[in-house]
Design an enzyme around this catalytic site. Structure first.
Site, PDB file in Angstrom:
ATOM      1  N   GLY A   1      16.940 -68.689  59.618  1.00  0.00           N
ATOM      2  CA  GLY A   1      16.562 -67.644  60.564  1.00  0.00           C
ATOM      3  C   GLY A   1      15.747 -66.521  59.966  1.00  0.00           C
ATOM      4  O   GLY A   1      15.391 -65.570  60.668  1.00  0.00           O
TER       5      GLY A   1
ATOM      6  N   TYR B   1      27.954 -47.726  17.265  1.00  0.00           N
ATOM      7  CA  TYR B   1      26.933 -46.935  16.582  1.00  0.00           C
ATOM      8  C   TYR B   1      26.077 -46.214  17.621  1.00  0.00           C
ATOM      9  O   TYR B   1      25.960 -46.639  18.769  1.00  0.00           O
ATOM     10  CB  TYR B   1      26.039 -47.816  15.688  1.00  0.00           C
ATOM     11  CG  TYR B   1      25.225 -48.848  16.441  1.00  0.00           C
ATOM     12  CD1 TYR B   1      23.987 -48.533  16.991  1.00  0.00           C
ATOM     13  CD2 TYR B   1      25.694 -50.153  16.593  1.00  0.00           C
ATOM     14  CE1 TYR B   1      23.240 -49.475  17.687  1.00  0.00           C
ATOM     15  CE2 TYR B   1      24.953 -51.099  17.276  1.00  0.00           C
ATOM     16  CZ  TYR B   1      23.732 -50.757  17.821  1.00  0.00           C
ATOM     17  OH  TYR B   1      22.996 -51.686  18.510  1.00  0.00           O
TER      18      TYR B   1
ATOM     19  N   GLY C   1      18.414 -55.833  24.471  1.00  0.00           N
ATOM     20  CA  GLY C   1      18.363 -54.774  23.477  1.00  0.00           C
ATOM     21  C   GLY C   1      17.712 -55.159  22.165  1.00  0.00           C
ATOM     22  O   GLY C   1      17.887 -54.467  21.160  1.00  0.00           O
TER      23      GLY C   1
ATOM     24  N   HIS D   1      11.561 -52.579  15.272  1.00  0.00           N
ATOM     25  CA  HIS D   1      11.581 -51.135  15.070  1.00  0.00           C
ATOM     26  C   HIS D   1      11.826 -50.788  13.608  1.00  0.00           C
ATOM     27  O   HIS D   1      12.269 -51.618  12.800  1.00  0.00           O
ATOM     28  CB  HIS D   1      12.631 -50.472  15.963  1.00  0.00           C
ATOM     29  CG  HIS D   1      14.055 -50.775  15.619  1.00  0.00           C
ATOM     30  ND1 HIS D   1      14.763 -50.077  14.654  1.00  0.00           N
ATOM     31  CD2 HIS D   1      14.929 -51.688  16.125  1.00  0.00           C
ATOM     32  CE1 HIS D   1      15.989 -50.543  14.586  1.00  0.00           C
ATOM     33  NE2 HIS D   1      16.119 -51.533  15.463  1.00  0.00           N
TER      34      HIS D   1
ATOM     35  N   CYS E   1      18.125 -56.771  16.240  1.00  0.00           N
ATOM     36  CA  CYS E   1      16.723 -56.347  16.227  1.00  0.00           C
ATOM     37  C   CYS E   1      15.998 -56.874  14.985  1.00  0.00           C
ATOM     38  O   CYS E   1      16.614 -57.377  14.046  1.00  0.00           O
ATOM     39  CB  CYS E   1      16.643 -54.822  16.258  1.00  0.00           C
ATOM     40  SG  CYS E   1      17.242 -54.096  17.800  1.00  0.00           S
TER      41      CYS E   1
ATOM     42  N   ASN F   1      14.162 -55.483  12.030  1.00  0.00           N
ATOM     43  CA  ASN F   1      13.993 -54.229  11.286  1.00  0.00           C
ATOM     44  C   ASN F   1      12.788 -54.304  10.355  1.00  0.00           C
ATOM     45  O   ASN F   1      12.524 -55.335   9.734  1.00  0.00           O
ATOM     46  CB  ASN F   1      15.225 -53.937  10.443  1.00  0.00           C
ATOM     47  CG  ASN F   1      16.464 -53.614  11.271  1.00  0.00           C
ATOM     48  OD1 ASN F   1      17.552 -53.482  10.720  1.00  0.00           O
ATOM     49  ND2 ASN F   1      16.329 -53.479  12.582  1.00  0.00           N
TER      50      ASN F   1
END
Length: 401
Positions: free
Chosen positions: A222, A311, A325, A329, A347, A349
Site C-alpha cells: 500500500g 580512556y 571509531g 591519527h 586506530c 597510529n
C-alpha cells in the site's frame, strides 16, 4: 472517460511529483456550470470541455484539459487546501492544456476551464478530484551528500523512511550514469537502504549522477514512492593507502604511483588487560570525514569512567575510516612501537608529521585498504564497508537477480 450528464465533464489526471501528504478522498466531478456570455447563433453548438482521467488518480500523470467545437480560453487549477495554483501549458492550437507543476498525494484539485465556440460564445466547466492517499509514502534521502568532490572509493545510495516491500520495483526506478561509463550495481542493506558502487573503484575524474523516479509508483504494502531526489558527484584523483598489520607500514598511492610510506601501529590482537584484543577491521575502508582535533572517549562505545580500559584523550589529525571509531591519527604515546608492533585500540597510529600528511592529503571517499590486522572483516554498515564485499556477492544483493 467519466462524464457528467449533459455537460461532458470527465475526471482529472494529476501531475508529479511531491511526496507531501494531504487529506485524501474519492475522485469526483462536481458543480459544472453551463455556457455563459453571448448565446451561439441557431444551429452552432457550444464548445465543450473535457477533463480526462479516472477515480483515485495517481499524481504521476498530468492534468489534461481538452476543448472540442471551439478553443480553450482560460484554465485554472487550484488546490484549495494550500491555496496554490498549478502551472500548465496551452498547446499552440489552443485545444489542449497540460499541467506542468508538481502535485501532492491525498490532495483536492479544482479545475475551472473556459472554451469559446466559433462564434466566440463561452462555455465554462468546473471539476474537482482527489488524488490517491497511500497507506505510506516512502521518501528517499541520499546516503552520501553531493557537496564537494570525492575519492575513487565513493559509495552512493539511498535511505528510505519506510520499509520497502517491493524492492525490485524501487530498484528499477533508480538510475546511475557515469562518465566515463563503468559497470556497477545495487545492493540492498536491510529493508530501507540500498547502495550503489562500481565493480572496481571509480575512475579518477569521473562524474556520477544518481536519479530516482519512484514518485507516484506503488512499491508494495500500500506504499508509494515519495518525492524524487537527484545528485551529481565529482570524483577526484585516485588516492589509495595500503596498511599492512604484519609489516606495520602504510603506503600511499597517487594515481597508482607510490608517493609515501610511513610506520604505523594498528589495533592490538593480544587478549591483554584491561580491554583485551582491539584489532583493526580488515578490508577496504574509505574516508568518512576528518577532524583536526578530537577527544577520543572510550565511553562512546560503552567503556566509561570507572570501567577497566577507560580512556579520554585529545588526539590530532584524525581521518575517520569507520563508524566504529577507527581513525588514522597522531598518537605520540605509541611512536616507539610504530613500525614494529600493534598496540592501539583499533586506530592506525602515526607520528605527528605522517598523521598531518595523511590529514592534508586524504579526503572523503579516498581508500584505505587494511590487511593482516588480525581483526574481522569490516561490515557494510560500519562506514562504507561495501568494498569488502566480493563483486559476485554484491550482484547477489540486487533485488533484480
Amino acid at each position: 472517460m467519466i462524464r457528467i450528464a449533459g455537460l461532458g465533464l470527465a475526471a482529472l489526471l494529476l501531475a508529479a511529483c511531491s511526496g507531501q501528504t494531504e487529506t485524501a478522498g474519492t475522485a469526483q466531478a462536481v458543480g459544472v456550470a453551463g455556457a455563459t456570455g453571448t448565446a451561439s447563433p441557431p444551429g452552432l453548438p457550444a464548445a465543450k470541455v473535457a477533463f480526462e482521467g479516472g477515480d483515485q488518480l495517481s499524481p504521476k500523470d498530468p492534468i489534461v484539459v481538452k476543448a472540442s467545437g471551439g478553443t480553450l480560453q482560460a484554465v485554472t487549477v487550484t488546490n484549495p487546501q494550500t491555496g496554490n495554483a498549478v502551472k500548465g501549458d496551452l498547446s499552440p492550437d489552443k485545444l489542449t492544456w497540460t499541467s506542468q507543476d508538481h502535485l501532492r498525494y491525498g490532495a483536492t484539485y479544482q479545475v475551472v476551464a473556459t472554451a469559446v465556440n466559433q462564434a466566440g460564445a463561452p462555455t465554462e466547466q468546473r471539476g474537482e478530484v482527489h488524488t490517491i492517499k497511500p497507506a505510506a509514502v516512502a521518501t528517499p534521502a541520499l546516503f552520501q551528500g553531493a557537496s564537494g568532490d570525492f575519492g575513487v572509493g565513493l559509495v552512493i545510495g539511498l535511505k528510505f523512511d519506510h520499509d520497502i516491500a517491493d524492492k525490485a520495483t524501487v530498484e528499477k526506478s533508480l538510475k546511475v550514469t557515469s562518465s566515463p561509463a563503468q559497470d556497477g550495481g545495487w545492493y540492498w542493506v536491510g529493508k530501507r537502504e540500498v547502495h550503489y558502487r562500481p565493480k572496481d573503484y571509480w575512475k579518477a575524474g569521473s562524474t556520477v549522477k544518481l536519479e530516482t523516479t519512484s514518485f507516484g509508483t506503488p512499491i508494495g504494502g500500500g506504499a508509494y514512492g515519495g518525492q524524487d531526489v537527484s545528485a551529481t558527484y565529482k570524483v577526484h584523483d585516485s588516492w589509495v593507502a595500503k596498511a599492512d598489520g604484519k609489516t606495520h607500514q602504510i603506503k600511499a598511492f597517487h594515481n597508482g604511483q607510490l608517493v609515501k610510506t610511513a610506520p604505523i601501529s594498528m589495533g592490538k590482537t593480544a587478549d591483554t588487560p584491561p580491554r583485551g584484543a582491539t584489532p583493526t577491521f580488515n578490508g577496504t575502508h574509505t574516508v568518512l570525514g576528518k577532524e583536526d582535533h578530537k577527544i577520543m572517549d572510550s565511553c562512546s562505545y560503552g567503556v566509561c569512567e570507572g570501567d577497566p580500559g577507560y580512556y579520554k584523550a585529545p588526539e590530532n589529525w584524525n581521518v575517520r575510516i569507520s563508524n566504529d571509531g577507527e581513525y588514522l591519527h597522531e598518537n605520540l604515546k605509541t611512536v616507539g612501537v610504530q613500525g614494529s608492533d600493534n598496540v592501539s585500540n583499533g586506530c592506525l597510529n602515526m607520528n605527528t608529521e605522517n598523521a598531518k600528511w595523511f590529514f592534508d592529503t586524504f579526503n572523503v571517499g579516498d581508500v584505505v585498504e587494511v590487511t593482516n590486522s588480525g581483526g574481522p572483516q569490516l561490515a557494510i554498515n560500519n562506514g562504507h564497508g561495501d568494498w569488502a564485499i566480493s563483486w559476485t556477492a554484491w550482484q547477489a544483493g540486487s533485488a533484480l537477480g
